[in-house]
Design an enzyme around this catalytic site. Structure first.
Site, PDB file in Angstrom:
ATOM      1  CD  GLN A  40      -2.485   1.192   2.794  1.00  0.00           C
ATOM      2  OE1 GLN A  40      -2.027   0.568   3.751  1.00  0.00           O
ATOM      3  NE2 GLN A  40      -3.589   1.879   2.875  1.00  0.00           N
ATOM      4  CD  GLU A  42      -5.811   0.452   6.683  1.00  0.00           C
ATOM      5  OE1 GLU A  42      -6.115   1.490   6.072  1.00  0.00           O
ATOM      6  OE2 GLU A  42      -4.697   0.265   7.187  1.00  0.00           O
ATOM      7  CG  ASN A  93      -6.218   4.335  18.818  1.00  0.00           C
ATOM      8  OD1 ASN A  93      -6.360   3.852  17.687  1.00  0.00           O
ATOM      9  ND2 ASN A  93      -6.189   3.582  19.907  1.00  0.00           N
ATOM     10  CD  GLU A  94      -3.512   9.977  19.245  1.00  0.00           C
ATOM     11  OE1 GLU A  94      -3.301   9.387  18.163  1.00  0.00           O
ATOM     12  OE2 GLU A  94      -3.050   9.582  20.333  1.00  0.00           O
TER      13      GLU A  94
HETATM   14  C1  LIG Z   1       2.322  -0.906  11.628  1.00  0.00           C
HETATM   15  C2  LIG Z   1       2.075   0.149  10.600  1.00  0.00           C
HETATM   16  C3  LIG Z   1       1.946  -0.195   9.272  1.00  0.00           C
HETATM   17  C4  LIG Z   1       1.754   0.773   8.292  1.00  0.00           C
HETATM   18  N1  LIG Z   1       1.708   0.371   6.996  1.00  0.00           N
HETATM   19  C5  LIG Z   1       1.514   1.295   6.035  1.00  0.00           C
HETATM   20  C6  LIG Z   1       1.485   0.902   4.664  1.00  0.00           C
HETATM   21  O1  LIG Z   1       1.660  -0.274   4.330  1.00  0.00           O
HETATM   22  N2  LIG Z   1       1.274   1.854   3.734  1.00  0.00           N
HETATM   23  C7  LIG Z   1       1.071   3.157   4.057  1.00  0.00           C
HETATM   24  O2  LIG Z   1       0.834   3.965   3.157  1.00  0.00           O
HETATM   25  N3  LIG Z   1       1.141   3.586   5.361  1.00  0.00           N
HETATM   26  C8  LIG Z   1       1.363   2.678   6.341  1.00  0.00           C
HETATM   27  N4  LIG Z   1       1.439   3.076   7.657  1.00  0.00           N
HETATM   28  C9  LIG Z   1       1.416   4.504   7.955  1.00  0.00           C
HETATM   29  C10 LIG Z   1       0.188   4.962   8.693  1.00  0.00           C
HETATM   30  O3  LIG Z   1      -0.912   5.026   7.833  1.00  0.00           O
HETATM   31  C11 LIG Z   1       0.519   6.331   9.300  1.00  0.00           C
HETATM   32  O4  LIG Z   1       1.532   6.119  10.271  1.00  0.00           O
HETATM   33  C12 LIG Z   1      -0.667   6.966   9.949  1.00  0.00           C
HETATM   34  O5  LIG Z   1      -1.594   7.385   8.977  1.00  0.00           O
HETATM   35  C13 LIG Z   1      -0.265   8.199  10.795  1.00  0.00           C
HETATM   36  O6  LIG Z   1       0.481   9.088  10.022  1.00  0.00           O
HETATM   37  P1  LIG Z   1       1.903   9.636  10.481  1.00  0.00           P
HETATM   38  O7  LIG Z   1       2.750   8.479  10.916  1.00  0.00           O
HETATM   39  O8  LIG Z   1       2.419  10.523   9.415  1.00  0.00           O
HETATM   40  O9  LIG Z   1       1.608  10.482  11.787  1.00  0.00           O
HETATM   41  P2  LIG Z   1       0.990  11.952  11.848  1.00  0.00           P
HETATM   42  O10 LIG Z   1      -0.219  12.035  10.982  1.00  0.00           O
HETATM   43  O11 LIG Z   1       2.069  12.933  11.617  1.00  0.00           O
HETATM   44  O12 LIG Z   1       0.520  12.011  13.350  1.00  0.00           O
HETATM   45  C14 LIG Z   1       1.440  12.240  14.434  1.00  0.00           C
HETATM   46  C15 LIG Z   1       0.628  12.303  15.731  1.00  0.00           C
HETATM   47  O13 LIG Z   1      -0.302  13.417  15.663  1.00  0.00           O
HETATM   48  C16 LIG Z   1      -1.645  12.946  15.860  1.00  0.00           C
HETATM   49  N5  LIG Z   1      -2.567  13.703  14.980  1.00  0.00           N
HETATM   50  C17 LIG Z   1      -2.411  13.920  13.653  1.00  0.00           C
HETATM   51  N6  LIG Z   1      -3.459  14.643  13.185  1.00  0.00           N
HETATM   52  C18 LIG Z   1      -4.297  14.862  14.226  1.00  0.00           C
HETATM   53  C19 LIG Z   1      -5.561  15.529  14.386  1.00  0.00           C
HETATM   54  N7  LIG Z   1      -6.178  16.095  13.343  1.00  0.00           N
HETATM   55  N8  LIG Z   1      -6.138  15.546  15.603  1.00  0.00           N
HETATM   56  C20 LIG Z   1      -5.523  14.940  16.682  1.00  0.00           C
HETATM   57  N9  LIG Z   1      -4.312  14.304  16.599  1.00  0.00           N
HETATM   58  C21 LIG Z   1      -3.718  14.256  15.402  1.00  0.00           C
HETATM   59  C22 LIG Z   1      -1.621  11.469  15.457  1.00  0.00           C
HETATM   60  O14 LIG Z   1      -2.637  10.740  16.086  1.00  0.00           O
HETATM   61  C23 LIG Z   1      -0.236  11.042  15.953  1.00  0.00           C
HETATM   62  O15 LIG Z   1      -0.269  10.765  17.320  1.00  0.00           O
HETATM   63  C24 LIG Z   1       1.649   2.137   8.652  1.00  0.00           C
HETATM   64  C25 LIG Z   1       1.787   2.510  10.002  1.00  0.00           C
HETATM   65  C26 LIG Z   1       2.019   1.536  10.961  1.00  0.00           C
HETATM   66  C27 LIG Z   1       2.193   1.973  12.376  1.00  0.00           C
END
Ligand SMILES: Cc1cc2nc3c(=O)[nH]c(=O)nc-3n(C[C@H](O)[C@H](O)[C@H](O)COP(=O)(O)OP(=O)(O)OC[C@H]3O[C@@H](n4cnc5c(N)ncnc54)[C@H](O)[C@@H]3O)c2cc1C
Length: 400
Positions: free
Chosen positions: A126, A244, A386-387
């Site tokens: 993905q 998902e 979860n947020e």
């Molecule tokens: C085990 C695992 C597998 C994954 N596999 C894939 C994959 O195969 N392909 C893929 O494309 N992605 C994958 N991901 C990525 C995943 O989709 C992202 O990590 C996720 O969407 C969060 O984005 P980020 O890591 O950029 O964090 P951010 O979006 O930068 O968030 C950082 C923190 O801020 C909080 N936050 C962000 N926005 C808000 C808001 N509006 N209100 C309150 N809090 C907020 C979040 O909850 C988090 O605690 C995977 C992630 C994990 C952990």
């Protein structure tokens, strides 16, 4: 509302249970029981066994290899698979790209890809998240420029699970940088062997290689690999992300971990008393079990309500299932950590794969417990953090 299973559903549960008992290969069963990771070969082998039975993609339409089970039987099937415990079919294939192609792909794309997706002849990853585009996915920047009959893709993805195992990627790309964010996104299928595509590993604290960065440097993708219409990719991605979250509570997996924690706690002595009989441990166990029972009832309610929803419409209560389900998965791994104590940390990371050359320090079951604890922290991040689920609950359920 009746939350009990009917005699027909109970009979179905017994049939599924008996099948898992008989059909799961012994080496995969042993790895699952010890909490070890499944190799690509294990996952492929198991999915093909399921597919031969007609159960790899039960939620797809019958003409593409699915069943006509409906939500209750689908739930029973998933729970039995987690309790067996047996590996899940590859979610990227069966829950994500497959249903998108069924709903929005061309006839040619369906014929070309769906049978291979179901049988795991091709493995999809993905390509959604990017540095700076995770929760705020619509701000993604990887671009695709149409040149003749090819798109030319440039940019970077991150956290791409198992990209190193994958043959293909379903990928969100920006095809119109002038349109409003969500409107300029398209959904492309990209062959991982295309020149200009580089996969770089990211290693995690559990000692594993789950994730990758994927770089695109003038990657040429045939225009026929566009799914649906150009600039409509956001619609397909939203449909996919809804899928998902289905079953993301993983109640069967938490039940299995709790049952395992109980069995093992009966073997671990604290002075003259088994850990499982100490008041403090019993109290912690009871809190998790009661909350899991409450979640199970909520899950049943969501399933019962889903019978009245139009296809493709998601109950916002699925955010409660994601939030609470992942918290309880994490709580169950904490109980197991308490049981294993200092033996939970492996003296050789290869225990995780069943390829260690030394005996573990401590019991055979212990060294996979810390890695499981660590990777389960990720459950509250993927599938919508979860947020973000709390935001959905506040807005769509509580009306705040
Ligand atoms: C085990 C695992 C597998 C994954 N596999 C894939 C994959 O195969 N392909 C893929 O494309 N992605 C994958 N991901 C990525 C995943 O989709 C992202 O990590 C996720 O969407 C969060 O984005 P980020 O890591 O950029 O964090 P951010 O979006 O930068 O968030 C950082 C923190 O801020 C909080 N936050 C962000 N926005 C808000 C808001 N509006 N209100 C309150 N809090 C907020 C979040 O909850 C988090 O605690 C995977 C992630 C994990 C952990």
């Amino acid at each position: 509302m009746d939350l009990r299973f009917t005699p027909d559903e109970l009979e179905f549960r017994d049939e599924v249970r008996a099948f898992f008992r008989a059909a799961l290969p012994a080496n995969i069963r042993r790895k699952m029981a010890l909490g070890q990771r499944q190799s690509k070969e294990d996952i492929v082998t198991w999915q093909r066994i399921l597919n031969a039975k007609g159960w790899a993609v039960p939620h797809w339409p019958v003409e593409w290899g699915g069943t006509s089970w409906g939500p209750v039987k689908s739930y029973i099937f998933k729970e039995e698979m987690q309790l067996a415990p047996a590996p899940d079919p590859l979610s990227f294939n069966v829950n994500m790209v497959g249903p998108v192609l069924v709903a929005f792909g061309s006839e040619e794309q369906k014929r070309r890809f769906l049978p291979k997706i179901a049988n795991l002849d091709i493995w999809f990853c993905q390509g959604f998240s990017e540095p700076g585009a995770g929760s705020d996915l619509a701000s993604l920047k990887t671009s695709a420029r149409l040149e003749g009959d090819h798109y030319v893709v440039n940019g970077q993805k991150i956290w791409t699970s198992r990209a190193h195992n994958a043959d293909w990627m379903f990928c969100l790309v920006r095809t119109d940088s002038n349109a409003k964010q969500q409107r300029g996104i398209s959904y492309l299928l990209i062959d991982m062997k295309t020149p200009g595509l580089t996969v770089r590993p990211i290693h995690t604290i559990d000692g594993e290689h789950h994730f990758n960065e994927v770089f695109f440097d003038d990657v040429r993708v045939p225009a026929e690999n566009l799914v649906g219409e150009e600039n409509k990719g956001w619609t397909y991605a939203k449909y996919l992300l809804g899928n998902e979250r289905v079953g993301i509570a993983r109640i069967g997996a938490s039940k299995y971990r709790i049952q395992r924690a109980k069995e093992l706690a009966a073997q671990v002595m604290v002075g003259d008393v088994p850990l499982g009989e100490t008041e403090r441990f019993r109290e912690k166990m009871a809190v998790v079990e009661v909350e899991l029972k409450a979640l199970e009832i909520t899950q049943m309610r969501v399933i019962a309500n889903s019978l009245n929803l139009p296809p493709g419409v998601q109950d916002p209560a699925s955010s409660v299932l994601k939030l609470k389900g992942t918290e309880l998965q994490q709580a169950a791994t904490e109980l197991l950590m308490e049981v294993a104590g200092s033996y939970a940390l492996p003296n050789q990371p290869e225990y995780l794969w069943g390829t260690a050359t030394e005996d573990p320090v401590g019991p055979e079951w212990a060294p996979t417990i810390a890695p499981d604890y660590f990777i389960t922290r990720a459950a509250s991040i993927y599938g919508g953090s979860n947020e973000i689920q709390k935001n959905v609950i506040a807005k769509r359920i509580l009306g705040l």
